[in-house]
Write a protein that holds these residues in place. Structure first.
Motif, PDB file in Angstrom:
ATOM      1  N   UNK C 199      14.586  -9.259   6.850  1.00  0.00           N
ATOM      2  CA  UNK C 199      14.418 -10.565   6.263  1.00  0.00           C
ATOM      3  C   UNK C 199      13.292 -11.218   5.267  1.00  0.00           C
ATOM      4  N   UNK C 200      14.513 -11.849   3.900  1.00  0.00           N
ATOM      5  CA  UNK C 200      13.416 -12.445   3.751  1.00  0.00           C
ATOM      6  C   UNK C 200      13.164 -14.114   4.322  1.00  0.00           C
ATOM      7  N   UNK C 287      -3.779 -10.700  11.398  1.00  0.00           N
ATOM      8  CA  UNK C 287      -3.131 -10.867  10.669  1.00  0.00           C
ATOM      9  C   UNK C 287      -1.727 -11.021  11.370  1.00  0.00           C
ATOM     10  N   UNK C 288      -0.869 -11.852  10.175  1.00  0.00           N
ATOM     11  CA  UNK C 288       0.178 -11.622  10.061  1.00  0.00           C
ATOM     12  C   UNK C 288       1.243 -11.705   9.068  1.00  0.00           C
ATOM     13  N   UNK C 289       2.395 -11.025   8.462  1.00  0.00           N
ATOM     14  CA  UNK C 289       2.843 -11.066   7.293  1.00  0.00           C
ATOM     15  C   UNK C 289       3.891 -11.898   7.574  1.00  0.00           C
ATOM     16  N   UNK C 290       4.622 -12.672   6.541  1.00  0.00           N
ATOM     17  CA  UNK C 290       6.192 -12.577   5.623  1.00  0.00           C
ATOM     18  C   UNK C 290       6.693 -12.338   5.124  1.00  0.00           C
ATOM     19  N   UNK C 291       7.727 -12.153   4.859  1.00  0.00           N
ATOM     20  CA  UNK C 291       9.117 -11.497   3.789  1.00  0.00           C
ATOM     21  C   UNK C 291       9.246 -12.548   3.387  1.00  0.00           C
ATOM     22  N   UNK C 304      11.603  -2.583  -2.642  1.00  0.00           N
ATOM     23  CA  UNK C 304      10.338  -3.041  -2.883  1.00  0.00           C
ATOM     24  C   UNK C 304      10.208  -4.581  -1.395  1.00  0.00           C
ATOM     25  N   UNK C 305       9.598  -4.505  -0.932  1.00  0.00           N
ATOM     26  CA  UNK C 305       9.172  -5.366  -0.754  1.00  0.00           C
ATOM     27  C   UNK C 305       8.046  -6.402  -0.447  1.00  0.00           C
ATOM     28  N   UNK C 306       8.581  -8.074  -0.665  1.00  0.00           N
ATOM     29  CA  UNK C 306       7.563  -8.753  -1.140  1.00  0.00           C
ATOM     30  C   UNK C 306       6.814  -9.621   0.239  1.00  0.00           C
ATOM     31  N   UNK C 307       5.889  -9.342  -0.292  1.00  0.00           N
ATOM     32  CA  UNK C 307       4.949  -9.913   1.043  1.00  0.00           C
ATOM     33  C   UNK C 307       3.389 -10.746   1.414  1.00  0.00           C
ATOM     34  N   UNK C 308       3.785 -12.344   2.279  1.00  0.00           N
ATOM     35  CA  UNK C 308       2.546 -12.562   1.808  1.00  0.00           C
ATOM     36  C   UNK C 308       1.771 -12.014   3.409  1.00  0.00           C
ATOM     37  N   UNK C 309       0.821 -11.692   3.302  1.00  0.00           N
ATOM     38  CA  UNK C 309      -0.077 -11.319   3.992  1.00  0.00           C
ATOM     39  C   UNK C 309      -1.301 -12.206   4.282  1.00  0.00           C
ATOM     40  N   UNK C 310      -0.698 -12.454   6.020  1.00  0.00           N
ATOM     41  CA  UNK C 310      -2.127 -13.395   5.821  1.00  0.00           C
ATOM     42  C   UNK C 310      -3.012 -13.245   7.120  1.00  0.00           C
ATOM     43  N   UNK C 334      -7.491 -15.270   4.123  1.00  0.00           N
ATOM     44  CA  UNK C 334      -6.876 -14.682   3.458  1.00  0.00           C
ATOM     45  C   UNK C 334      -5.157 -15.099   3.045  1.00  0.00           C
ATOM     46  N   UNK C 335      -5.058 -15.215   2.315  1.00  0.00           N
ATOM     47  CA  UNK C 335      -3.862 -15.421   1.617  1.00  0.00           C
ATOM     48  C   UNK C 335      -3.415 -14.361   0.779  1.00  0.00           C
ATOM     49  N   UNK C 336      -2.467 -13.504   0.734  1.00  0.00           N
ATOM     50  CA  UNK C 336      -2.374 -12.592  -0.259  1.00  0.00           C
ATOM     51  C   UNK C 336      -0.574 -12.692  -0.219  1.00  0.00           C
ATOM     52  N   UNK C 337      -0.824 -12.117  -1.732  1.00  0.00           N
ATOM     53  CA  UNK C 337       0.966 -11.755  -2.043  1.00  0.00           C
ATOM     54  C   UNK C 337       0.869 -10.436  -2.956  1.00  0.00           C
ATOM     55  N   UNK C 338       1.433 -10.055  -2.006  1.00  0.00           N
ATOM     56  CA  UNK C 338       2.028  -8.033  -3.190  1.00  0.00           C
ATOM     57  C   UNK C 338       3.249  -7.508  -2.600  1.00  0.00           C
ATOM     58  N   UNK C 339       3.219  -6.539  -2.828  1.00  0.00           N
ATOM     59  CA  UNK C 339       4.646  -5.696  -2.899  1.00  0.00           C
ATOM     60  C   UNK C 339       4.717  -4.644  -3.138  1.00  0.00           C
ATOM     61  N   UNK C 340       5.099  -3.799  -1.163  1.00  0.00           N
ATOM     62  CA  UNK C 340       5.447  -2.462  -0.932  1.00  0.00           C
ATOM     63  C   UNK C 340       6.506  -2.159  -1.780  1.00  0.00           C
ATOM     64  N   UNK C 341       6.065  -0.608  -1.545  1.00  0.00           N
ATOM     65  CA  UNK C 341       6.974  -0.037  -1.355  1.00  0.00           C
ATOM     66  C   UNK C 341       7.838   0.790  -0.103  1.00  0.00           C
ATOM     67  N   UNK C 342       8.946   0.759   0.226  1.00  0.00           N
ATOM     68  CA  UNK C 342       9.220   1.155   2.085  1.00  0.00           C
ATOM     69  C   UNK C 342      10.392   2.184   0.947  1.00  0.00           C
ATOM     70  N   UNK C 343      11.394   2.971   2.113  1.00  0.00           N
ATOM     71  CA  UNK C 343      12.505   3.645   2.315  1.00  0.00           C
ATOM     72  C   UNK C 343      13.587   2.526   2.347  1.00  0.00           C
ATOM     73  N   UNK C 344      14.622   2.926   1.296  1.00  0.00           N
ATOM     74  CA  UNK C 344      15.547   1.851   1.647  1.00  0.00           C
ATOM     75  C   UNK C 344      16.469   1.789   3.124  1.00  0.00           C
TER      76      UNK C 344
END
Lengths: 344, 344, 344
Positions: C199-200, C287-291, C304-310, C334-344
Motif C-alpha cells: 500500500x502507498x 535499511x528501510x523502505x516506504x512505498x 511498478x512500485x515506487x519506493x523510497x529506500x533509506x 542515503x535517501x533514494x527514490x526508485x521504481x521497481x517491477x513486481x508481479x501484479x
C-alpha cells in the motif's frame, strides 16, 4: 616420512634440472573481475573485448600481470619456499596473450648455482616458462633467489653464474599476433599521449595513492595459488602484520601508472626488478615512472617504451629512489624495469 | 502484517514437511575465482580443465565445497534463522559434480523432531538436497539444529529421532561418471602419495596457517547467499567481532589439507561434523588430518579415503582434539569426518 | 606539460558538450560473483538463469546496479574528479538489461551550468548514457555536481538550470523485452507478497545490518573503475578512514531490502537520490523502505512500485529520516527514490 612438502633446499638443485610445477590452472572472466577489483586497473585493451578487436585481437586478453602472477605462483612451492630473499628478475618476456578459458602451467630450469661464502645459503637462478594448454609458451623470465641449505655439510656445487642481459633487446620483443593500432581510439583509451610524445629521461608522477589492506593482498596472493606462508600467517611476526607478496605491489603500481601512461597497453618484457623494501598493510602505495628507452617494433604503428616503474609508500612527486651509497631510500617499495607497447 | 521473514520457529516444523528453499543460483567461473581467492585451494581436478579431462571428466568441476555452501546457504532463511545451535551433520554425499553454468536450488525434508525438556527449544532434523537445472541431485546431507519456540505453549510434537549412519558406507559413495585415474599426473597434482601410501591411524600436520579477516569471511558467506545476521552485524557483540560461518572454517581447513593430501581430489561424503568452538577474525587457522578408514570403490583405480579433518587456532603439530571428559579443547574449531577419492 | 589527468574544472564545461568517457568494459560472470560476494544480493531474477527464463528473458541479467555502477564509474575522471559535492540524481532509467559478455561504455552531455555566487565553484548538470557494444542505451540518468573553478577569473557561463522531473512518469518506464510474470514462482523468489499486497505509504523495516569494512568498499569501487582518490587513500584524513563511495551504500541498502521486497525484481527508474551523510568503515548499515507510489505498466502482469529506500547507520525500525528544518538526521546515509517491477 612426512607427507607435507618441506620445499627444496640449496643442495636439492642442480644445473640443467627441469622442474614441472604443480597445479595447472584454468582461468575465466572471474580472474579478470577479481583483478579489476583488487587493483585500479584501466588499460582499455585488457578491459574491453570491443577495444581489443579494434586493435586486431580476438578479444581482450587477461591483464599481462595475471599471466605473470599465475606462472610465478606455481613456482613458489618448488623454488622459494625456503628462500631467504628474492634477489632479482631478468630476461622476462610475454610471448603470447592469455585468454579466458586457457589453462596455464609452469616449468623452471636451473641455469645457475652459487653457494655463499657462509656455507649456509646459496643462490639459485631459474628460467621459468609458463605454458598454455597447447604447450605454447605464454611468458618466460629468469629469477634468482637465495635459498637455505638443509645440510650444511652438503658439498658446494660448481659455481655457475649465468650471463643475463641488462635489458631485453627491443628486437626480441614479441608483438602479439594481429596487434594493430591503426584504428586505436585515444578517447576510449583515456589519454592522448602517443609514443612520440614521451621523451627518454621524462619522469611522470602518477599522483594517486591506495592504502593497502590485509585481506586484499591475501585475496590476491591466494588467487595466484602462491602459498608462501609469510603472506598469510600473522603469528609469524609480533605486530601481526603479514609480509606482502611483492607481486601485489607490482600490480598496484602498474595499475596506478594508467594515469599518465594509459596508452602503454601491454607489458612485453620484464628487464629487471627489485623489491627494495617490504610492504605492509596500512602503507599507502603511490607510483612514478621514468622513460628509460624507446624503440620501434617490427609491427607498423606499434612502438615500444622502456619504463622504470617505482612504487613508494612516501610522496611520489619527488621521484625519490636511491640515497647515499646507491641504497634505495626506505620509502621505495619497488623498482621495476619493463617494456610496454604503445601506439606510435 | 510485517513483510519481512521472521524465520521458522520450532512449532512451525512437522514430520515429512518438504521446504523448497528460495533463490536458485547460476554459477560461473566467477564463483570459482572467488573461491580460489578466499581459500588457498590447489586440488588440481577443480583447478584445471586439462587435468580434469585427463581424469575422464568434461572439464574441471567447481570445488565440492562450493556445491555444499550454495546448497547450505539457501537453507538458512528456512532452517537456521532462529537456530540456537548447529548440532551436527550426517549422511552427506556428493552425487554429481557442479559445473560453471549450472543452476542450483535446495530443498529440505523434516525427518526428525524432539522438543527439549526446558520447553523453550527443540531439535529439528532435516535432509537437504541440492538440485541442478535438470532436477538432478548434486548433493544431500542431514543436518540437525536446535531452534527456539515462538509460542512456549505450543504443544510438543511426537518425538522422532532419526537413525543416522555413523558414516556413509563406502559402498554408497558415488564416483562421478567417467572418473578415471589411469592417466593421473602426480607431478601436476603436486604430490606422489597415492591411496596405498596412507595408513589407517596416520596423522598429518598440514603445517600452514592463515589468519582470518572480517572482510574475507563476510565475502565468502555472502557469496553463498547465507544471510544469518551474526556473521555480518558487528553491533551484535561488544567486541565488534562477527561470528564466523562454520563453513568458512571447513573450506579453509580443506584447502590447507592440500599439503599432505594433494591427491584426495574429490570429497564424496560428509560423515559427520562438529563446529567445536567459535572462530573469530584474528584467529590463525591451521589444520591436521587423521586417516580413519580406506576402501576401494566400484571404479577401477579409484580409492576412497576416510579422513578426520581438524581445524585449530592453536598449534596443529600436536594433533590436539579433546581433553578430559571428551570435550574439545578450546583451540579446536572444527572436527570433520569425510570420504575423498584418491588414485589407488 | 604534465601527462596525468587533472580532471575538468567548472570553466571546462559548456552547454551541449558531449564527453565520451574512457575505458569500455566487458563484463562476465566474474562481476556478478563479486557483486554477490560484496552485497547480500538475493533477487532471484539476477541470480538464476532458470528463474529468468521462466520470466521470459534469455538468461539472468546482471544486477541492475552493476549497470549503474559501471556507467557511473566511467564518468568520474571527467565529471567528479574535482567535485566538491555530488548534489543529486534525476530522470534515471534502465533501458535494457546488461548480460555477461556485454561491453559497456558511457557518454555524458552537459545540460546545465550555474556558477555559484562565491565565484569559486559552480554546478554542472550532465545527462549520462551507458551504451552496450551495439550502441544501444542500457541506462541513462541526470546527475549534478558542484565543481571547483581552476581559474577564478574565468567568466561565468550563462546560467542554465534544466527542468527535471520530480520522478520518472510510470508511462515512461521500460519493461525489458519479453518480461512476463505469468509463470513467476513466488516460493523460489523467497516471498509471497505481490504488487497488490503493498500500500502507498507503507513502511518496511528490512531488519538486517551489515558492518562495512575498508577492503570491501575499495574492492567494489575499483571493480567499477571509479578512481576518485578519497575512496582509496587513507592519508587524506587524520583518522585514516576512507570516504565510502555512495554507490556502495546504494547497493548495500538495495540488497538488504530483499527482506520484505524480494519480488521487487528489477530497478527500472532512479527518480532521485541524496547521499545524506558520509559512510565510513565500521558503520553498520541497515535499511528501510516506504512505498511512494504504484502503477501498472503496459505489460500485462507486470506492476511498478515506487519506493523510497533509506540506508541508516542507526536503528532502521524507527524509520528516521529528517529532523527539524527538514535536515536529514545524522544517522541517515542515503535517501533514494526508485521504481521497481513486481508481479501484479
Amino acid at each position: 616420512m612426512t607427507k607435507t612438502n618441506p620445499g627444496r633446499f640449496f643442495e636439492d638443485y642442480h644445473m640443467g634440472q627441469v622442474i614441472c610445477h604443480a597445479v595447472p590452472r584454468t582461468v575465466s572472466g572471474g580472474e579478470r573481475a577479481l583483478y579489476h577489483a583488487l587493483y585500479p586497473v584501466r588499460h582499455a585493451l585488457a578491459s574491453s573485448d570491443e577495444f581489443a578487436r579494434a586493435c586486431g585481437l580476438d578479444a581482450a586478453p587477461l591483464d599481462d600481470l595475471i599471466a605473470f602472477h599465475i606462472v610465478f605462483g606455481k613456482t613458489v612451492p618448488d623454488i622459494s619456499l625456503n628462500a631467504v630473499a628474492n634477489l632479482g628478475y631478468a630476461e622476462g618476456r610475454w610471448l603470447r596473450p592469455v585468454w579466458p578459458g586457457d589453462t596455464i602451467r609452469s616449468e623452471s630450469e636451473v641455469i645457475g648455482l652459487k653457494q655463499n661464502s657462509n656455507g649456509k645459503t646459496g643462490v639459485v637462478w631459474v628460467r621459468t616458462r609458463g605454458l598454455n594448454q597447447s604447450g605454447e609458451a605464454v611468458m618466460e623470465y629468469v629469477r634468482w633467489v637465495m635459498v637455505r641449505k638443509r645440510d650444511l655439510d652438503a658439498p658446494a656445487p660448481k659455481t655457475v653464474v649465468p650471463e643475463l642481459a641488462e635489458a631485453v633487446d627491443a628486437a626480441d620483443l614479441v608483438v602479439p599476433n594481429g596487434l594493430n593500432f591503426s584504428r586505436y581510439d585515444f578517447e576510449l583509451a583515456g589519454e592522448n599521449h602517443r609514443w612520440g610524445d614521451y621523451e627518454i629521461g621524462e619522469k611522470i608522477d602518477h599522483v594517486d595513492g591506495v592504502t593497502i589492506e590485509e585481506s586484499e593482498h591475501m585475496l590476491a596472493t591466494r588467487l595466484w595459488q602462491n602459498t608462501a606462508k609469510v603472506h598469510f600467517d600473522a603469528t609469524n611476526r609480533e605486530d601481526g602484520k603479514r609480509l606482502i607478496y611483492g607481486g601485489h605491489v607490482i600490480s598496484m603500481a602498474r595499475a596506478l601508472s594508467f594515469n599518465g601512461l594509459a596508452n602503454a597497453q601491454m607489458m612485453v618484457a620484464l628487464n629487471a626488478g627489485a623489491h627494495a623494501n617490504p610492504c605492509f598493510s596500512g602503507d599507502t602505495v603511490r607510483a612514478w615512472s621514468e622513460v628509460l628507452d624507446k624503440a620501434e617494433t617490427a609491427t607498423a604503428g606499434v612502438g615500444a617504451i622502456r619504463l622504470r616503474l617505482v612504487a613508494t609508500k612516501g610522496d611520489s612527486s619527488g621521484f625519490g629512489l636511491k640515497g647515499e651509497g646507491g641504497k634505495y631510500v626506505p620509502e621505495v617499495l619497488l623498482d621495476l624495469d619493463y617494456w610496454a607497447l604503445m601506439p606510435l
